[in-house]
Design an enzyme around this catalytic site. Structure first.
Site, PDB file in Angstrom:
ATOM      1  N   LYS A  11       0.804  -1.216   0.000  1.00  0.00           N
ATOM      2  CA  LYS A  11       0.000   0.000   0.000  1.00  0.00           C
ATOM      3  C   LYS A  11       0.848   1.283   0.000  1.00  0.00           C
ATOM      4  O   LYS A  11       2.053   1.244   0.254  1.00  0.00           O
ATOM      5  CB  LYS A  11      -0.922  -0.013   1.222  1.00  0.00           C
ATOM      6  CG  LYS A  11      -1.969  -1.117   1.176  1.00  0.00           C
ATOM      7  CD  LYS A  11      -2.853  -1.055   2.408  1.00  0.00           C
ATOM      8  CE  LYS A  11      -3.949  -2.099   2.372  1.00  0.00           C
ATOM      9  NZ  LYS A  11      -4.814  -1.995   3.574  1.00  0.00           N
ATOM     10  N   TYR A  51     -12.421  -2.056  -4.453  1.00  0.00           N
ATOM     11  CA  TYR A  51     -12.987  -2.074  -3.103  1.00  0.00           C
ATOM     12  C   TYR A  51     -14.507  -1.916  -3.106  1.00  0.00           C
ATOM     13  O   TYR A  51     -15.103  -1.602  -2.078  1.00  0.00           O
ATOM     14  CB  TYR A  51     -12.337  -0.985  -2.241  1.00  0.00           C
ATOM     15  CG  TYR A  51     -10.908  -1.315  -1.894  1.00  0.00           C
ATOM     16  CD1 TYR A  51     -10.602  -2.312  -0.972  1.00  0.00           C
ATOM     17  CD2 TYR A  51      -9.855  -0.661  -2.517  1.00  0.00           C
ATOM     18  CE1 TYR A  51      -9.295  -2.635  -0.663  1.00  0.00           C
ATOM     19  CE2 TYR A  51      -8.530  -0.973  -2.216  1.00  0.00           C
ATOM     20  CZ  TYR A  51      -8.262  -1.963  -1.288  1.00  0.00           C
ATOM     21  OH  TYR A  51      -6.961  -2.288  -0.985  1.00  0.00           O
ATOM     22  N   ASN A 114      -1.894   0.135   6.953  1.00  0.00           N
ATOM     23  CA  ASN A 114      -1.340  -1.108   7.477  1.00  0.00           C
ATOM     24  C   ASN A 114      -0.448  -1.850   6.478  1.00  0.00           C
ATOM     25  O   ASN A 114      -0.234  -3.048   6.591  1.00  0.00           O
ATOM     26  CB  ASN A 114      -2.444  -2.009   8.039  1.00  0.00           C
ATOM     27  CG  ASN A 114      -3.443  -2.453   6.993  1.00  0.00           C
ATOM     28  OD1 ASN A 114      -3.235  -2.307   5.798  1.00  0.00           O
ATOM     29  ND2 ASN A 114      -4.552  -2.999   7.446  1.00  0.00           N
ATOM     30  N   HIS A 117      -2.224  -5.477   1.598  1.00  0.00           N
ATOM     31  CA  HIS A 117      -3.521  -6.119   1.404  1.00  0.00           C
ATOM     32  C   HIS A 117      -3.237  -7.507   0.876  1.00  0.00           C
ATOM     33  O   HIS A 117      -2.302  -7.701   0.094  1.00  0.00           O
ATOM     34  CB  HIS A 117      -4.365  -5.351   0.372  1.00  0.00           C
ATOM     35  CG  HIS A 117      -5.490  -6.182  -0.182  1.00  0.00           C
ATOM     36  ND1 HIS A 117      -6.732  -6.229   0.404  1.00  0.00           N
ATOM     37  CD2 HIS A 117      -5.546  -7.018  -1.257  1.00  0.00           C
ATOM     38  CE1 HIS A 117      -7.509  -7.051  -0.302  1.00  0.00           C
ATOM     39  NE2 HIS A 117      -6.811  -7.543  -1.305  1.00  0.00           N
ATOM     40  N   GLU A 128      -9.230 -10.907  -7.710  1.00  0.00           N
ATOM     41  CA  GLU A 128      -8.315  -9.784  -7.520  1.00  0.00           C
ATOM     42  C   GLU A 128      -7.138  -9.844  -8.490  1.00  0.00           C
ATOM     43  O   GLU A 128      -6.724  -8.813  -9.026  1.00  0.00           O
ATOM     44  CB  GLU A 128      -7.845  -9.755  -6.065  1.00  0.00           C
ATOM     45  CG  GLU A 128      -8.967  -9.402  -5.112  1.00  0.00           C
ATOM     46  CD  GLU A 128      -8.595  -9.450  -3.648  1.00  0.00           C
ATOM     47  OE1 GLU A 128      -9.375  -8.900  -2.849  1.00  0.00           O
ATOM     48  OE2 GLU A 128      -7.549 -10.016  -3.289  1.00  0.00           O
TER      49      GLU A 128
END
Length: 140
Positions: A11, A51, A114, A117, A128
């Site tokens: 990310k 998302y 964080n 993913h 995905e």
């Protein structure tokens, strides 16, 4: 155990801090092989589409804004039980709850930033992977 593929994103918080190599070293150290990888700047449309399952959740707009805030590294990982193995090496979504030695415990800034993913099931991994990669881009 079955050989399988899973999807991973490094990310914007992690790419901003130049952690791509450190995170990939942790993934590879866990026995996962990177068989496709590209650094992209996710568009608004890509982030909203990817998302979309969270569209009705209160954090959706913040998530889209965050994921489009800087470059990300999208990749396909391969290995024995890759989905489970990747989730183990990532650690809990909330880095405070993540086990020592996991990516999120080591590198995450907070529950939102964080660092990574990962797909949560083989079925979602396939969806995905296909969202970001053509079959001929997976060359591992």
């Amino acid at each position: 155990m079955a050989m399988q593929r899973t999807f991973s994103i490094i990310k914007p918080d992690a790419t901003r801090r130049n952690l791509t190599g450190a995170i990939n070293a942790m993934l590879e150290g866990a026995g996962l092989r990177i068989v496709a990888q590209k650094r992209i700047r996710m568009t608004q449309e890509q982030a909203e589409g990817f998302y979309g399952v969270h569209k009705e959740r209160p954090f959706f707009n913040d998530l889209v804004t965050f994921m489009t805030s800087g470059p990300v590294v999208v990749q396909v990982l391969e290995g024995e039980d890759a989905v489970v193995k990747n989730r183990e090496v990532m650690g809990a979504t909330n880095p405070v709850e993540a086990a020592e030695g996991t990516i999120r415990k080591t590198h995450a800034e907070n529950i939102e930033a964080n660092s990574v993913h990962g797909s949560d099931s083989p079925e979602n991994a396939e969806i995905e992977i296909n969202f970001f990669f053509d079959e001929d881009e997976i060359v591992g």
